[in-house]
Motif scaffolding. Structure first.
Motif: not given
Length: 308
Positions: A2-24
């Motif tokens: 479960v801890r691994s899944y939470i950490l992976l979810l955190f990474c993907v949320c950051c990477w999804g946001s990275n598309f927006v911050f990269g556009s900025i």
């Protein structure tokens, strides 16, 4: 687990946001120079982290032979294609295209790691490709821009880097692999950036530099380290499934920060892509054995031995 899944979810949320911050950020810095500066900040963070905890392992000649292509493909090509693509492709479309990474990883794993390609994978791939046509298609037919081509290249190089990293972490620990591959990739990007893009064309806004450094440390440094550790623990296939969430994160953050509208076509395309990826990378649940089922009475010897 479960801890691994939470950490992976955190990474993907950051990477999804990275598309927006990269556009900025791409509006404040040239693409390759932006990649070089971010990678330099990421490298310094990872070196400092590894040095402070004294966790960097020793490398053999064979390890270096894996690290060089990993740095070239996963860092130089991936980051250059990513930020160049964001010059002309909006964050939502970019995230939808890169959501094909799990399927690509599965295919590459079948070829190079001898993993099985299932019927679900074939059907899911077809469904996801149909979704891509919805995302990048226009009313007059399918028209691929150079920015979309760059985003496909970014997706493919990321998938390839996952396969190489998986093989590499069978030999060395994830921290050592992450640090050295990032440093090697940075050493490749910096000369290209200095030759191609003048350093004078950088932002004069302090907030842009703060955003650049923070995203470099968080999304490339910390998340990259977390991802590679969990990649070794739960495997490439299971980890790649979490990448399906990137388009939704990019849509939400893009709408909130940039006011990017989410069209009906993009919504349909995202559902088809994510549905196809989930179908392709999912696994059938094993049927539970029935407890207490009475055993059948032994039949004739001919039945048990396959005789007639």
């Amino acid at each position: 687990m479960v801890r691994s899944y939470i950490l992976l979810l955190f990474c993907v949320c950051c990477w999804g946001s990275n598309f927006v911050f990269g556009s900025i950020l791409i509006k404040e810095f040239p693409p390759i120079l932006l990649s070089a500066i971010r990678l330099s900040a990421t490298s310094l963070f990872l070196i400092g982290y590894g040095w402070s905890f004294k966790k960097l392992g020793y490398l053999t000649r064979r390890d270096i032979l894996w690290l060089i292509p990993l740095g070239f493909i996963g860092t130089l090509l991936n980051q250059s294609a990513f930020f160049t693509g964001l010059e002309t492709v909006d964050a939502t479309t970019a995230a939808l295209i890169t959501s094909l990474a799990p399927i690509t990883v599965a295919v590459l794993a079948a070829v190079f790691l001898k993993e099985t390609i299932t019927r679900r994978m074939v059907f899911g791939s077809v469904l996801a490709i149909v979704g891509i046509f919805f995302v990048v298609g226009k009313s007059g037919g399918i028209k691929l821009s150079i920015g979309i081509v760059y985003m496909f290249l970014a997706m493919f190089t990321f998938a390839v880097s996952i396969i190489i990293m998986r093989k590499l972490t069978e030999r060395i620990d994830p921290l050592t692999a992450t640090v050295y591959s990032t440093v090697i990739g940075s050493s490749m990007v910096i000369p290209v950036a200095l030759v191609k893009e003048p350093i004078t064309n950088v932002s004069s806004h302090p907030w842009a530099w703060v955003l650049l450094v923070v995203t470099a440390i968080l999304m490339q440094g910390l998340c990259g380290l977390i991802w590679n550790v969990q990649l070794k623990r739960i495997g490439a296939g299971k980890a790649a499934v979490f990448l399906n969430l990137q388009p939704f994160v990019a849509m939400i953050v893009g709408f909130l920060l940039l006011g990017t509208p989410v069209t009906t076509v993009q919504a349909v395309g995202s559902l088809l892509i994510v549905g196809g990826v989930l179908l392709a990378t999912g696994q059938k649940k094993a049927k539970p054995e029935r407890i207490g089922k009475p055993m059948a009475a032994p039949g004739p010897i001919s039945k048990l031995t396959g005789g007639s």
